[in-house]
Design an enzyme around this catalytic site. Sequence first.
Site, PDB file in Angstrom:
ATOM      1  N   SER A   6       0.853  -1.194   0.000  1.00 57.25           N
ATOM      2  CA  SER A   6       0.000   0.000   0.000  1.00 57.25           C
ATOM      3  C   SER A   6       0.885   1.238   0.000  1.00 57.25           C
ATOM      4  O   SER A   6       1.688   1.434   0.916  1.00 57.25           O
ATOM      5  CB  SER A   6      -0.881  -0.004   1.252  1.00 57.25           C
ATOM      6  OG  SER A   6      -1.403   1.302   1.432  1.00 57.25           O
ATOM      7  N   HIS A  31      -1.207  -1.289  -4.368  1.00 57.60           N
ATOM      8  CA  HIS A  31      -2.468  -0.983  -3.688  1.00 57.60           C
ATOM      9  C   HIS A  31      -2.574   0.525  -3.457  1.00 57.60           C
ATOM     10  O   HIS A  31      -1.722   1.132  -2.807  1.00 57.60           O
ATOM     11  CB  HIS A  31      -2.512  -1.735  -2.361  1.00 57.60           C
ATOM     12  CG  HIS A  31      -3.824  -1.668  -1.647  1.00 57.60           C
ATOM     13  ND1 HIS A  31      -4.915  -2.447  -2.001  1.00 57.60           N
ATOM     14  CD2 HIS A  31      -4.232  -0.928  -0.603  1.00 57.60           C
ATOM     15  CE1 HIS A  31      -5.923  -2.178  -1.192  1.00 57.60           C
ATOM     16  NE2 HIS A  31      -5.532  -1.259  -0.331  1.00 57.60           N
ATOM     17  N   ASP A  33      -4.892   3.467  -1.953  1.00 54.52           N
ATOM     18  CA  ASP A  33      -5.997   3.743  -1.036  1.00 54.52           C
ATOM     19  C   ASP A  33      -6.573   5.134  -1.301  1.00 54.52           C
ATOM     20  O   ASP A  33      -5.902   6.141  -1.103  1.00 54.52           O
ATOM     21  CB  ASP A  33      -5.498   3.675   0.412  1.00 54.52           C
ATOM     22  CG  ASP A  33      -5.209   2.248   0.839  1.00 54.52           C
ATOM     23  OD1 ASP A  33      -6.131   1.418   0.763  1.00 54.52           O
ATOM     24  OD2 ASP A  33      -4.058   1.964   1.236  1.00 54.52           O
ATOM     25  N   MET A  35      -9.467   7.795  -0.256  1.00 48.05           N
ATOM     26  CA  MET A  35     -10.411   8.112   0.827  1.00 48.05           C
ATOM     27  C   MET A  35     -11.006   9.498   0.598  1.00 48.05           C
ATOM     28  O   MET A  35     -10.313  10.394   0.114  1.00 48.05           O
ATOM     29  CB  MET A  35      -9.684   8.103   2.169  1.00 48.05           C
ATOM     30  CG  MET A  35      -8.903   6.824   2.432  1.00 48.05           C
ATOM     31  SD  MET A  35      -8.095   6.870   4.038  1.00 48.05           S
ATOM     32  CE  MET A  35      -7.067   5.387   3.915  1.00 48.05           C
ATOM     33  N   HIS A  64      -8.344   0.752  -4.068  1.00 49.19           N
ATOM     34  CA  HIS A  64      -9.266   0.487  -2.959  1.00 49.19           C
ATOM     35  C   HIS A  64     -10.016   1.788  -2.643  1.00 49.19           C
ATOM     36  O   HIS A  64      -9.436   2.723  -2.108  1.00 49.19           O
ATOM     37  CB  HIS A  64      -8.431   0.001  -1.754  1.00 49.19           C
ATOM     38  CG  HIS A  64      -9.214  -0.193  -0.491  1.00 49.19           C
ATOM     39  ND1 HIS A  64      -8.600  -0.430   0.724  1.00 49.19           N
ATOM     40  CD2 HIS A  64     -10.542  -0.194  -0.236  1.00 49.19           C
ATOM     41  CE1 HIS A  64      -9.522  -0.558   1.669  1.00 49.19           C
ATOM     42  NE2 HIS A  64     -10.703  -0.420   1.118  1.00 49.19           N
ATOM     43  N   MET A  66     -12.435   3.990  -0.547  1.00 47.78           N
ATOM     44  CA  MET A  66     -13.086   4.149   0.762  1.00 47.78           C
ATOM     45  C   MET A  66     -13.844   5.471   0.696  1.00 47.78           C
ATOM     46  O   MET A  66     -13.425   6.494   1.239  1.00 47.78           O
ATOM     47  CB  MET A  66     -12.028   4.157   1.870  1.00 47.78           C
ATOM     48  CG  MET A  66     -11.479   2.764   2.172  1.00 47.78           C
ATOM     49  SD  MET A  66      -9.876   2.816   3.003  1.00 47.78           S
ATOM     50  CE  MET A  66      -8.803   2.888   1.567  1.00 47.78           C
ATOM     51  N   MET A 135     -11.315  -6.405   5.364  1.00 43.82           N
ATOM     52  CA  MET A 135     -10.504  -5.458   6.142  1.00 43.82           C
ATOM     53  C   MET A 135     -10.138  -6.106   7.471  1.00 43.82           C
ATOM     54  O   MET A 135     -10.996  -6.622   8.186  1.00 43.82           O
ATOM     55  CB  MET A 135     -11.286  -4.162   6.427  1.00 43.82           C
ATOM     56  CG  MET A 135     -11.522  -3.259   5.240  1.00 43.82           C
ATOM     57  SD  MET A 135     -10.050  -2.809   4.300  1.00 43.82           S
ATOM     58  CE  MET A 135      -9.043  -1.963   5.530  1.00 43.82           C
ATOM     59  N   ASP A 173      -6.458  -6.814   4.142  1.00 43.46           N
ATOM     60  CA  ASP A 173      -5.845  -5.483   4.177  1.00 43.46           C
ATOM     61  C   ASP A 173      -5.819  -4.947   5.606  1.00 43.46           C
ATOM     62  O   ASP A 173      -6.873  -4.716   6.194  1.00 43.46           O
ATOM     63  CB  ASP A 173      -6.659  -4.555   3.259  1.00 43.46           C
ATOM     64  CG  ASP A 173      -6.068  -3.162   3.135  1.00 43.46           C
ATOM     65  OD1 ASP A 173      -4.993  -2.902   3.705  1.00 43.46           O
ATOM     66  OD2 ASP A 173      -6.712  -2.330   2.456  1.00 43.46           O
TER      67      ASP A 173
HETATM   68  C1  DX5 Z   1      -6.325   1.237   5.558  1.00 44.21           C
HETATM   69  C2  DX5 Z   1      -5.838   0.912   4.184  1.00 44.21           C
HETATM   70  C3  DX5 Z   1      -4.702  -0.015   4.112  1.00 44.21           C
HETATM   71  C4  DX5 Z   1      -3.459   0.428   4.837  1.00 44.21           C
HETATM   72  C5  DX5 Z   1      -2.714  -0.800   5.270  1.00 44.21           C
HETATM   73  O1  DX5 Z   1      -7.512   1.935   5.464  1.00 44.21           O
HETATM   74  O2  DX5 Z   1      -6.897   0.328   3.434  1.00 44.21           O
HETATM   75  O3  DX5 Z   1      -4.417  -0.368   2.769  1.00 44.21           O
HETATM   76  O4  DX5 Z   1      -2.628   1.232   4.057  1.00 44.21           O
HETATM   77  O5  DX5 Z   1      -1.624  -0.407   6.027  1.00 44.21           O
HETATM   78  P1  DX5 Z   1      -0.877  -1.392   7.030  1.00 44.21           P
HETATM   79  O6  DX5 Z   1      -0.342  -2.530   6.235  1.00 44.21           O
HETATM   80  O7  DX5 Z   1       0.181  -0.517   7.622  1.00 44.21           O
HETATM   81  O8  DX5 Z   1      -1.892  -1.844   8.052  1.00 44.21           O
HETATM   82 ZN    ZN Z   2      -6.449  -0.516   1.450  1.00 41.19          ZN
END
Ligand code: DX5
Ligand code: ZN
Length: 213
Positions: A6, A31, A33, A35, A64, A66, A135, A173
């Site tokens: 990520s 990956h 993320d 948001m 991903h 969110m 998750m 994740d």
């Molecule tokens: C959290 C994200 C993850 C996050 C994972 O909302 O979806 O992808 O970056 O990070 P680690 O591996 O540090 O838990």
């Molecule tokens: Zn993620």
Amino acid sequence: MLVAPSILSADFGKLNEDIIKICDGGCDLIHVDVMDGHFVPNMTIGPVVVNAVAKIATKPLDIHLMVEDNNFFIDLFAHLKPEYISFHIESEKHPHRIIQKLRSLGIKPAIVLNPHTNPESIEYLIEDLDMVLLMSVNPGFGGQKFIESVVEKTKQLKEMINKRNPACLIQIDGGVSNKNIQELKDAGVDVVVAGSYVYGSDDIPAAIKSLQI
Ligand code: DX5
Ligand code: ZN
């Protein structure tokens, strides 16, 4: 096991370098993320930065979402031809319609379940999915502690997948490291996301390799 580092844990002051590091380091997917500050209490990157990431990336993108408005964000990212776009079942009134839209765009559809969400909520969608993302932390931030109950949930999901669509992958994740990777593999996980574990390592290729079991 496929590994999707990520980039949330990358240094955004030198994002270019940090993307090359994971690509050259042997990752399988990148990956990303996204948001919106509404569905989760954090904001990350939008189209300007994701476009830049896509230009540098030599591995397929795994986006991903969110966000509350999945349709809006899919329209922003579709032209990048990511391998996967995943969206949260908790934020979508018409998940089947979104899956069809992704499919028609040539993007593999994936659904994400928050830690409290029961896999039965997607039982009648599994046949249409390429991947389910469970998750193992509450979405919004990297570096959180792995929620152990996801292991049992993975086994329950695996049974449903075996019955309805054995080709569908299971992704985890949050809080993944070399400490829990074997347990995840044994439970039936196919793809792991790892942010802080990969980017916190002095040897990124070795960290990625330690998860590819
Ligand atoms: C959290 C994200 C993850 C996050 C994972 O909302 O979806 O992808 O970056 O990070 P680690 O591996 O540090 O838990
Ligand atoms: Zn993620």
